[in-house]
Every structure is written in C-alpha cells, then in structure tokens.
Design a protein around this motif. Structure first.
Motif, PDB file in Angstrom:
ATOM      1  N   LEU A  80       0.839  -1.207   0.000  1.00 61.97           N
ATOM      2  CA  LEU A  80       0.000   0.000   0.000  1.00 61.97           C
ATOM      3  C   LEU A  80       0.873   1.256   0.000  1.00 61.97           C
ATOM      4  N   LEU A  81       1.919   1.224   0.807  1.00 60.43           N
ATOM      5  CA  LEU A  81       2.823   2.380   0.879  1.00 60.43           C
ATOM      6  C   LEU A  81       3.528   2.584  -0.467  1.00 60.43           C
ATOM      7  N   THR A  96       0.938   3.950  -3.141  1.00 60.69           N
ATOM      8  CA  THR A  96       0.583   5.364  -2.955  1.00 60.69           C
ATOM      9  C   THR A  96       1.780   6.289  -3.230  1.00 60.69           C
ATOM     10  N   SER A  97       2.982   5.802  -2.875  1.00 60.54           N
ATOM     11  CA  SER A  97       4.190   6.607  -3.158  1.00 60.54           C
ATOM     12  C   SER A  97       4.395   6.755  -4.663  1.00 60.54           C
ATOM     13  N   VAL A 152       2.065   6.727  -6.905  1.00 60.06           N
ATOM     14  CA  VAL A 152       1.055   7.686  -7.391  1.00 60.06           C
ATOM     15  C   VAL A 152       1.514   9.121  -7.111  1.00 60.06           C
TER      16      VAL A 152
END
Lengths: 156, 503
Positions: A53-54, A57-58, A60
C-alpha cells in the motif's frame, strides 16, 4: 524536460523504503513458521499488504508530482529553515543521550539553556529563574507526586 | 437506573470534579498560547494521568480537549493568530471586532457560542451513542474490517490538502502498527534486537513526538521571524464590551445551524473542527440578513465559527465510543488515554463499563459548565498570557515531553521514540503530509489486522467473505464509490487548473 520537486523526492524515498521493507526488512525481521500453511495465519501477511500500500501510494505521488513539476519552480525551497530544524533535532538527540549518562535533571538544564539561547533569550537572570521554576515544577510533579524513578546518572 | 445512580456516585467526588476543572483550565491556557494546540495540550497532560483513576483521568483529558478547543479562539481574536487550527475561521470576524475596540464582546460571544455548540453536541452523543453501540455489537470480523477500511479511507483522504499524501501517511501508520509480537502466532515482527519493541511502539511517546516535538521543531525554524504583534485598545463604551440581548438573539440561528453542521460533520471520522468551523461560517453567512458584514466584524461570524468547531468535540466521540474509531487527532489522543486506563472504546465498552461511560458523559457536561466560567474569568487576563514569549515556552515544552515520555514506562528507550517520531512528524509536516491519519491508522491497525485475518480464517482464505456479507459488502461498496468519486474529482480539478493556467 522532467523537473523534480519536493513531492517527487518524498515519493521516491518512500517508494524505496516500501521496497526495502517488502524485500529485505520483512523477510529478515519477521520469522516465517513452516507450520503456517494458511495465509491468514502468516505473520508476514499484513506487513506485505501495508508495504504494498505504501509503495503504491508513493508511486502515485511521484507520478502526480512529475505531472505538475513546473509548478514547484515558482516556490524555490529554502534550506535554511530545514537546517535550523535539524540542528535543534541534533540538540534534542544529545539531550536524550546525556539523560542516561549525566542524569535527567542536569541534561534538562543544559538542553533548556541551549534552547533558551537559541530562541534569543539573553538575560541570565531570566534563564536561571526559568530553570529553577521549570525544573522545580517537574521535580514536584514527576518525582514527588507521580513517584517516577529517574535513571541513575553521573550527576542528577 | 441503577447504573445511572452508580455513575453519579462515581462521578460526584471531589477529585473527579477537580480533575475536570484542572483539565479545562489547562486546556484553555495552553490552547490560548499560539503554537500550543489542543492536541498538544492533551499530549502534555497525559503523562500526569498515569496514576489517576480512569474517570478522573478521562475527565481531566476531556476537559483539556474542550478547553483547548475554546482557548484557540482567544489569540485568534486578540492577535489575529489562531491558537489552534480550528480557530482559523474565528479570526475572520473576531479580529475585525478587536480592531474596532470590541475584543471583549467578541471573546464573550466566542465563549457563549462555544459552550452552546459543545453542550448540544454532547446531548446528541448521549442520545445516539448507546443505541448505535447496540447495533455495532452485531458486527462480526468481516463487517469490522470493512468498516475500519472505510473509516481509514475517509480519514486519510479528507484530513489534509492532498488526498494521496493522506493515504501515504495512513499506510505509514499501518506499517508502524505492525511492529511488535504478532497477535496470532506470537512471532516477533520488526524487533531489530530491541525487546522493548515486543509490545509495539508505545502510544504515548509516539504521540508526544508526533504532535508536541514536531511542533517544537517547526517553531525552531521561525526564530527571529515572528510577526510584530499589535494589540488594539478596548473601547471604553460599555455596549462595546458586552453582548446585548438583541445581539445574542440575532446569533442564535447561526449558532444552531453551525452546531448542527458541526455535529453532523464531527460524527464522520476524519472531518475535524477546522472544516466544521468554515462550513458553519459559510452557511451562517448565507442565511444572514446582512451577509456583507461577514469578514468585517460580524458577531454572527464569530458565533457560527466557534459553535461549529466546538460542536465537533462531542460528535467526534460518537464513532470513538461506539465503534472504537477516533474521528480526529483529539479523539485519537483520547482513545490512547482510554487504553492506558484499561478501557477499550467500542460496543463492548457499553456492555462492560456502562457506569464509566455514564460518568464520562457527566464529565463532558460538567466540562462545558467549567468552560463557561473559567473562560469568562480568563478573558480578562488573556492578553497577558498570549504574549508569553515562545523563547520561554518551547524549551519547557520539550522538557515536559521528555519527562512525560520517560515517566510512562520509566524507560529511556521511550525518550528515543519521542525524538524519532518528533523528527518523522517534523519532516512529514514540512512536506505537507498530515499527521492525523498516521496516528489513527497506527491505533486501528491491530483491530483491522485482527478482523481481517479472522475473516480469512472463517472463509478458509477466501476474500469473497467481505463481499458476501451484506453489511461489509455495503461498507466496501461505499469505499469503492468514494475512491471513484475522489479520482474523478481529482482529474476534474487538475483539468480546471490546467485550463486556468492556459488562460
């Protein structure tokens, strides 16, 4: 031409961290029982999910920041405030390290004096009065009222 | 009825009432000092509550939470500097009134509307929370996992200026939450050879670092750059220093409207008092007979902003007490305080500790009474306190942070946790990342992971369980709709920006 801004840098650092977390730290720091056959019982399951998830999102953030890279140039970054913040972090680290060596109260007195001077307080009477009041209050609250046992230091 | 009587017995004792009084008092003073937020006030007070009874401790912290929220309006009105972010809307009209010599009138209206907003919101909490907790009891692991996922999604996306940055810090919070022994297999995760990490990162040092030390570090940047503070003399006319009956009656509709908005928004996780204050202010302007006066010293503006941001306090406790989901940073810090005292907010709290819950409700209501009286008394001296130089305040704050963190477990390791999370919080804030999602995700991680893995065990590893259960399916559908809506909104905003740039 692609221009980097602070978000690109932050996103890259976080993406790199998520990859290190998923491929190096998790396998190294989270033991995998051979007996665990079911995915739900694996202690690594959530570590991988959160690292993924990290990372996602990073990535993105990097893409979004590269798209608006030109906007960052309008607000050039000044390093001076950051260096001030990091300098004070270094003093706080020294304070934490000295607390266990010379004692909590003496290191607090030293750190507070350093920060008072840093914040522009120059009157020695004011500094001494301030130290007496604050350290006295802390002593009454934590040692006398809350019965906190402070670490043994060379001094106090 | 027996429970209520037992709660009366538990609450109406000198040390409990004194705890609420001290909490409100400290909250108002700390909240009124620019740079010290209500959250920071609670973080600094938590270490003082280790040895107290749960009701005294929670009463003290609830008082600080409410007092801090009101206290922020004082420097907003006097100095044009909000003491807390939630008071940003108050300065629009509050400081204009101060410029006209009507600072006392503005401060009085701020306290009347704060207390009204707070009290009405608390009444909603008292009426809504028990039945909601009964419904929440019926939720199983898939429903709980889906609800937390939806809540985290809302919190992470609305708490900052950038949706993606909110999601990133939420993910960081989840990563930090995985540190410690695994609850199912007892396997050590991310221990790095430190046995202190077996129980995970301690909450108190972490939040002291994230919110108090990072604030300290942010302030070290602006040494010598402080803006010149200008006080405006108070008018000597009596009518400029009091709120007349006519003025008060004119402010009642905006107060009620803004309280309704604040209560509604406060019950939704992630929407903090700042958004509620601005939303209430905007709506009050719309219904006003004289909207042109807003921003130029309208008393209704102060009333709407203050009732809106204070109405969030009570409503924020609805998801916290019934579901164990904190709505904003203040509620998250309160959740930490509950846990330290062995109370676990959620539906079971109403089953196992109903007397304590009633006593907390009483503490909330009494805090409003104290907020009024202390506030009315304090505004006469506030101009002296708000001008205490930062040079003296922040070194003392750092010392309290270190002693407080050490005192929690009497471990120097916790002091290092404070420093590390202070640095992390500082770097994140400097780069525009909000901190609330990190803390809330960290606190919800064990429940989310437990519910998620339990669901997988129930289904033999199939993810379909989250979609086949009607309630969890609804929560996840809402989450998907929310994501799609936010992505479309983001694309539209980007296109609009690009269009404006070209023009």
């Amino acid at each position: 031409m692609v221009k980097f801004n602070r978000d690109t840098m932050a996103g890259s650092i976080l993406l790199a961290f998520s990859l290190i977390l998923a491929f190096i730290i998790t396998p190294d720091q989270v033991e995998m029982h051979r007996s665990v056959a079911l995915l739900a019982l694996s202690p690594r399951l959530f570590c991988y999910i959160t690292a993924g998830l990290l990372g996602l999102t990073s990535a993105v953030l990097i893409i979004a920041s590269l798209k608006k890279g030109h906007e960052a140039d309008a607000h050039p970054t000044s390093w001076e405030p950051l260096l001030r913040g990091l300098f004070c972090t270094a003093i706080a680290c020294a304070y934490a390290a000295l607390a266990g060596i010379i004692g909590f109260f003496v290191s607090t007195a030293l750190a507070m004096t350093a920060f008072l001077l840093y914040f522009g307080v120059r009157r020695w009477v004011g500094i001494v009065l301030f130290l007496v009041v604050v350290l006295g209050f802390i002593y009454v609250l934590f040692i006398q009222a809350l019965k906190v046992v402070m670490p043994d230091g060379l001094l106090y | 009825m027996d429970n209520l009587m037992a709660a009366f017995d538990m609450f109406f004792q000198f040390h409990v009432v004194a705890g609420v009084f001290v909490g409100v008092f400290l909250g108002i003073i700390l909240g009124s000092i620019p740079g010290l937020t209500a959250t920071m006030a609670i973080a600094l007070i938590i270490p003082m509550t280790f040895t107290l009874d749960p009701v005294v401790s929670v009463g003290l912290l609830v008082g600080a939470y409410k007092g801090g929220n009101y206290g922020g309006s004082i420097p907003a009105i006097l100095l044009n500097t909000p003491g807390t972010p939630a008071a940003s809307a108050t300065l629009l009209d509050g400081h204009e009134l101060a410029k006209q010599g009507k600072s006392l009138k503005a401060l009085k209206m701020a306290i009347y509307s704060s207390v009204m907003g707070d009290t009405l919101s608390d009444l909603v909490l008292i009426l809504v929370a028990p039945p909601l907790a009964l419904i929440a009891l019926k939720m199983g692991p898939p429903e709980m996992a889906a609800l937390i996922f939806l809540s985290l999604l809302i919190i992470t996306t609305v708490s900052g200026e950038s949706m993606i940055k909110g999601l990133i810090v939420g993910a960081i919070g989840l990563v930090v939450g995985t540190i410690g022994l695994d609850s199912v297999t007892a396997v050590r995760r991310f221990g790095f050879g430190f046995p202190e990490l077996d129980e995970g990162i301690s909450l108190v040092p972490m939040l002291i670092g994230l919110f108090a030390v990072s604030e300290f570090l942010i302030n070290t940047e602006s040494v010598g750059m402080g803006k010149v503070v200008q006080f405006f003399a108070r008018s000597t006319k009596p009518e400029d220093n009091r709120v007349s009956g006519k003025e008060f009656r004119a402010c009642v509709p905006p107060i009620l409207l803004s309280t309704g908005i604040g209560t509604l928004l406060g019950a939704i996780p992630g929407i903090g008092p700042s958004i509620a204050a601005f939303a209430g202010y905007a709506q009050a302007k719309k219904i006003s007979k004289h909207p042109e006066r807003f921003g130029k010293g309208a008393l209704e503006g102060v009333a709407a902003a203050e009732s809106g941001n204070n109405a969030v306090c009570g409503a924020n406790l609805i998801p916290l007490l019934t579901l164990g989901i904190p709505g904003d940073i203040g509620a998250a810090v309160l959740l930490g305080a509950f846990m330290i005292q062995g109370l676990h907010p959620g539906p079971m709290l109403f089953q196992e500790n109903i007397v304590t819950v009633y006593a907390i409700f009483m503490a909330l209501m009494l805090a409003n009474v104290f907020n009024y009286f202390i506030g009315i008394f304090y505004i006469r001296f506030a101009s002296k306190v708000v001008l205490i130089p930062k040079g003296y305040i922040f070194p003392a704050v750092l010392a309290f942070c270190f002693f407080g963190a050490y005192g929690f477990n009497q471990s120097l390791f916790d002091v290092w946790i404070v420093v590390i999370f202070g640095l992390i919080g500082y770097l994140l804030r400097r780069n525009g990342f909000p901190l609330a999602p990190l803390l809330i995700a960290f606190m919800l991680e064990p429940i989310l992971e437990g519910a998620f893995r339990q669901s997988l065990l129930m289904s033999g590893g199939s993810m379909a369980i989250f979609f086949t259960h009607p309630i969890s399916g609804t929560f996840l559908s809402l989450a998907v709709v929310g994501i799609v809506w936010m992505v479309i909104g983001g694309i539209r905003n980007a296109k609009a920006k690009a269009k404006n740039t070209l023009v």
